[in-house]
Design an enzyme around this catalytic site. Structure first.
Site, mmCIF file in Angstrom:
data_model
loop_
_atom_site.group_PDB
_atom_site.id
_atom_site.type_symbol
_atom_site.label_atom_id
_atom_site.label_comp_id
_atom_site.label_asym_id
_atom_site.label_seq_id
_atom_site.Cartn_x
_atom_site.Cartn_y
_atom_site.Cartn_z
ATOM 1 N N SER A 1 0.830 -1.195 0.000
ATOM 2 C CA SER A 1 0.000 0.000 0.000
ATOM 3 C C SER A 1 0.874 1.257 0.000
ATOM 4 O O SER A 1 1.661 1.464 -0.919
ATOM 5 C CB SER A 1 -0.975 -0.045 1.175
ATOM 6 O OG SER A 1 -2.028 0.885 1.008
ATOM 7 N N ASP B 1 -9.959 -3.305 -5.907
ATOM 8 C CA ASP B 1 -9.419 -2.663 -4.705
ATOM 9 C C ASP B 1 -10.236 -1.411 -4.376
ATOM 10 O O ASP B 1 -10.264 -0.459 -5.169
ATOM 11 C CB ASP B 1 -7.956 -2.293 -4.947
ATOM 12 C CG ASP B 1 -7.230 -1.846 -3.688
ATOM 13 O OD1 ASP B 1 -7.873 -1.232 -2.819
ATOM 14 O OD2 ASP B 1 -6.014 -2.104 -3.587
ATOM 15 N N HIS C 1 -8.398 -4.725 -1.011
ATOM 16 C CA HIS C 1 -7.164 -4.004 -0.708
ATOM 17 C C HIS C 1 -6.278 -4.861 0.188
ATOM 18 O O HIS C 1 -6.567 -5.072 1.372
ATOM 19 C CB HIS C 1 -7.458 -2.667 -0.026
ATOM 20 C CG HIS C 1 -6.217 -1.847 0.184
ATOM 21 N ND1 HIS C 1 -5.468 -1.354 -0.865
ATOM 22 C CD2 HIS C 1 -5.570 -1.459 1.322
ATOM 23 C CE1 HIS C 1 -4.435 -0.692 -0.394
ATOM 24 N NE2 HIS C 1 -4.460 -0.746 0.926
#
Length: 339
Positions: free
Chosen positions: A139, A267, A295
């Site tokens: 991320s 996502d 995600h």
């Protein structure tokens, strides 16, 4: 671009289920140690060492977590365990203020803050000069890592390869995506964590911000937070300037190291068709896109139970790079075949 082989279990394909499901999985224990790494500006980051083989030629696995993540994040435990069980030296770098201790300077961390990661990687190269080294970002940490690789070029980082998972390569578009529907719940969760840290530091007079507790409480989006806090603390004009200068997506064509990008089409932290709005990746970049996964979710059904596909896929990549490197070294010098 390639289709990832991830397949969600029947009934568990929904992107929000996949995003949250890793929290329900049993996660490996962390039995390692913490190291305080002092930075050139006098601040520090905390390193969580999950495994430390006695052989100084053991390959090194470096993990950079996501926004408000830590060694306690589910993905971190599974990825560190996947590396450790293969005999790798596995370590996670906490971004400033994300470990057990608050950082010293009047600043925090952000998606384009590459200096601390660069400092760590250069230190590890000096400690373990004969070891294969791989860096992985998740991320926010993935966007940061891609930006670092692009900045340094092929010779600037002594890494065998890089893996980026769920990278928000267009930060402005990701901030917008988190404003809609169920994704607002994720934004509120992240925002609450960020604001708690800032509130404590504001109360102690540690931050050079003209922000009252009341004004902090009224920040209702990550974009508003970045505009009021991230940007002024780190030298950006505003949130838009930060997003523009810190987004790694425009740099995909500049990557010179072998890079695996893992992304889920569904996502909730990203806009649809993320890669369609970005430049074509450079030749060493291998992009794997799954239809599902949420995600940083990617939970599959394996051997009669739910399990992390991410850990399995990253483990496969580590095995591939290790075997390829060993073969090259053996071809160049048979005496180095055992490295």
């Amino acid at each position: 671009m390639h289709i990832a082989d991830f397949r969600p279990p029947p009934g568990l394909a929904n992107r929000h289920i996949q995003t949250l499901l890793p929290r329900c999985l049993p996660r490996p224990a962390f039995l390692g140690r913490t190291e305080i790494l002092t930075l050139p500006d006098g601040d520090f980051v905390e390193l969580a060492w999950a495994s430390e083989p006695p052989d100084d030629t053991a390959p090194v696995f470096v993990l950079f977590h996501g926004l408000e993540g830590s060694v306690h994040s589910p993905y971190a435990r599974h990825l560190l365990h996947a590396a450790a069980r293969r005999g790798w030296r596995a370590v996670l770098m906490h971004f400033r203020g994300c470990g057990a201790l608050p950082n010293r300077l009047p600043r925090a961390y952000h998606s384009g803050d590459t200096a601390d990661a660069h400092w760590l990687l250069t230190r590890l190269a000096r400690r373990y000069p004969r070891a294969l080294r791989v860096a992985v970002g998740v991320s926010l940490g993935a966007n940061m890592l891609i930006k670092l690789v692009a900045e340094e070029g092929g010779d600037g980082l002594d890494l065998t390869g890089v893996i980026a998972i769920g990278a928000p390569l267009d930060l402005a578009a990701s901030a917008d995506a988190l404003r809609h529907g169920v994704a607002r719940l994720y934004e509120r969760h992240l925002l609450a964590s960020l604001k708690r840290k800032v509130a404590r530091r504001l109360a102690r007079g540690e931050l050079p911000l003209a922000l009252t507790p009341g004004a902090l409480g009224k920040l209702d989006s990550l974009r508003a937070y970045d505009d009021a806090i991230t940007a002024p603390l780190h030298g950006f004009a505003d949130a838009e300037d930060y997003y523009r200068r810190a987004s790694a997506g425009p740099l995909l064509g500049d990557l010179e190291l072998p890079t695996l990008l893992i992304h889920a089409d569904d996502d909730p932290f990203m806009p649809p068709a993320l890669f369609a709005r970005l430049p074509a990746p450079a030749f060493p970049v291998h992009v794997e896109v799954a239809h599902h996964g949420g995600h940083v979710g990617f939970v599959e059904w394996r051997q009669g139970r739910l399990a992390s596909w991410l850990a399995r896929r990253v483990g496969q990549q580590l095995d591939d790079w290790q075997s390829t490197t060993a073969a090259i070294r053996a071809a160049l010098d048979p005496d180095e075949a055992s490295w």
